[in-house]
Design a protein around this motif. Structure first.
Motif, PDB file in Angstrom:
ATOM      1  N   HIS A   1     -60.284 -30.294 -54.421  1.00 46.75           N
ATOM      2  CA  HIS A   1     -59.195 -30.944 -53.708  1.00 46.75           C
ATOM      3  C   HIS A   1     -57.944 -30.927 -54.572  1.00 46.75           C
TER       4      HIS A   1
ATOM      5  N   GLY B   1     -63.386 -34.054 -49.111  1.00 51.01           N
ATOM      6  CA  GLY B   1     -63.166 -35.491 -48.966  1.00 51.01           C
ATOM      7  C   GLY B   1     -64.424 -36.298 -48.838  1.00 51.01           C
TER       8      GLY B   1
ATOM      9  N   LEU C   1     -59.638 -37.894 -50.792  1.00 47.20           N
ATOM     10  CA  LEU C   1     -58.352 -37.637 -50.161  1.00 47.20           C
ATOM     11  C   LEU C   1     -57.561 -38.924 -49.932  1.00 47.20           C
TER      12      LEU C   1
ATOM     13  N   ASP D   1     -63.517 -33.578 -45.037  1.00 45.74           N
ATOM     14  CA  ASP D   1     -62.648 -32.568 -45.622  1.00 45.74           C
ATOM     15  C   ASP D   1     -61.404 -32.411 -44.765  1.00 45.74           C
TER      16      ASP D   1
ATOM     17  N   THR E   1     -62.292 -45.028 -50.391  1.00 47.05           N
ATOM     18  CA  THR E   1     -61.635 -44.048 -49.526  1.00 47.05           C
ATOM     19  C   THR E   1     -60.124 -44.259 -49.444  1.00 47.05           C
TER      20      THR E   1
END
Length: 392
Positions: A232, A248, A253, A260, A312
């Protein structure tokens, strides 16, 4: 004295000096001139002439801190390192199975040697098995080209480049970053270009196809800095926000998902960011007020938020507020503090925390000390997908 005996004597002397210069985590060290490595060393990636893991900071042979502009480390099975010196030349050491040391061979090297034919270099990057350098705005690459990560229009699994080759159709480059078999470049006009392996959308091209020449990441303008993880990429905009794309599955992310993305997405809950740092599967951002925020993989407590839960979206890391430089490897984190100390977090199975133990921090939310206050350290670096650590 025979050349062989002279070489052996010199090596033994150097190794003795290296052992003597190791700095225990509990010592009160004055500012010293050396680059300090520790952790995994199976391929000689610590640059101290041995292949023995280092439980506390040692020193790299013949690389003084004042001579070093930047250090970049890579790792797949074993690690390697490239160092940009203040005179614009590049040295390398460690694993060399894919020619990633750029010295014309595929032989591992436990002490620094020069990368062939490079001078006037302004930026470097190290991936898992290839390396990048910027010279007069053009990108040069060497090492594995199995996924086209050298960007020279060729994809070749069997014939790595053991000396630098020029990346095609790319100029006016400001910075570069390398990950797991892919490459990224930031041009002075604020655009980002990628090439190599496309799995997980790590090229930001909208799909997962491999590319062996650079392609611009669409929709990105006014990018000020980039940082590359295993699969990433983070891009810091001139207005202090952050974009991300690629893998991801661990929340890396920062968009409140574990999917992803083959196109850039906004990292949430971030503004007034001054720098970003992508580790293999986790990330950090330093804000204008000195706050540090982290997100992504956290199984070993490498985020330092008091949990072992993946994040996250970015969360504040109170124990690291005021950090000057931060870097993460596969499952650990290093943070250089204003007082010259280096704090570490996460897994410690190969001494990557540098405190002389193999005890991880896990959810304690308490960093351990690899280097004490007064050591003069201002920057840290980690192998992108490995367990070696460096402070300088």
């Amino acid at each position: 004295m025979s050349p062989h005996r002279a070489l052996s004597t010199a090596l033994l002397t150097a190794l003795s000096l290296t052992a003597a210069s190791a700095v225990p985590a509990t010592a009160s060290a004055a500012t010293d001139p050396w680059v300090r490595p520790w952790g995994a060393n199976a391929a000689g990636q610590l640059g101290n002439g041995t292949t023995i893991a280092q439980p506390t900071p040692g020193s790299i042979l013949n690389v003084a801190r004042t001579d070093l502009r930047k250090l970049a480390a890579g790792a797949q099975t074993n690690g390697f390192v490239i160092a940009l010196l203040t005179d614009g030349t590049v040295k390398s050491w460690g694993s060399n199975t894919e020619g990633q040391l750029g010295n014309g061979t595929t032989t591992a090297q436990p002490v620094p040697t020069s990368v062939a034919g490079l001078s006037g270099v302004s930026a470097i990057g190290a991936g898992t098995n290839h390396a990048l350098a910027v010279r007069k705005g053009r990108v040069h690459a060497w090492g594995s080209n199995a996924k086209g990560q050298l960007g020279n229009g060729v994809t070749d699994e069997k014939n790595p480049a053991t000396t630098p080759v020029q990346v095609q159709s790319l100029d006016d480059v400001k910075d570069v970053g390398a990950g797991c078999e892919f490459s990224t470049a930031l041009r002075n006009d604020g655009t980002v270009w990628t090439w190599g392996q496309g799995a997980n959308g790590r090229l930001g091209s909208g799909d997962t196809a491999d590319l062996n020449t650079p392609q611009q990441v669409e929709g990105l303008t006014d990018i000020d800095a980039i940082s590359v993880g295993c699969a990433h990429v983070l891009a810091l905009t001139v207005d202090g926000t952050v974009k991300a794309w690629g893998a991801g599955s661990n929340g890396q992310l920062g968009n409140n998902a574990k999917n992803d993305s083959a196109k850039p997405v906004d990292v949430r809950l971030l503004d007034k960011v001054t720098s970003v740092s992508a580790a293999a599967y986790h990330n950090f951002a330093i804000l204008e007020d000195g706050t540090v925020k982290g997100w992504g993989w956290n199984d070993h407590g490498q985020l330092g938020d008091g949990t072992i839960t993946d994040r996250t979206t970015p969360v504040p890391i109170d124990s690291l507020k005021g950090t000057r430089s931060i870097s993460g490897g596969r499952d650990h984190t290093l943070a250089a503090q204003p007082d010259g100390s280096v704090l570490t977090l996460g897994n410690n199975d190969t001494y990557q925390l540098g405190n002389g133990t193999t005890t991880p921090t896990m959810a304690s939310n308490k960093p351990v000390t690899a280097l004490p206050p007064g050591s003069g350290i201002t920057r840290v670096a980690s192998a992108v997908n490995g367990r070696s650590a460096f402070a300088y």
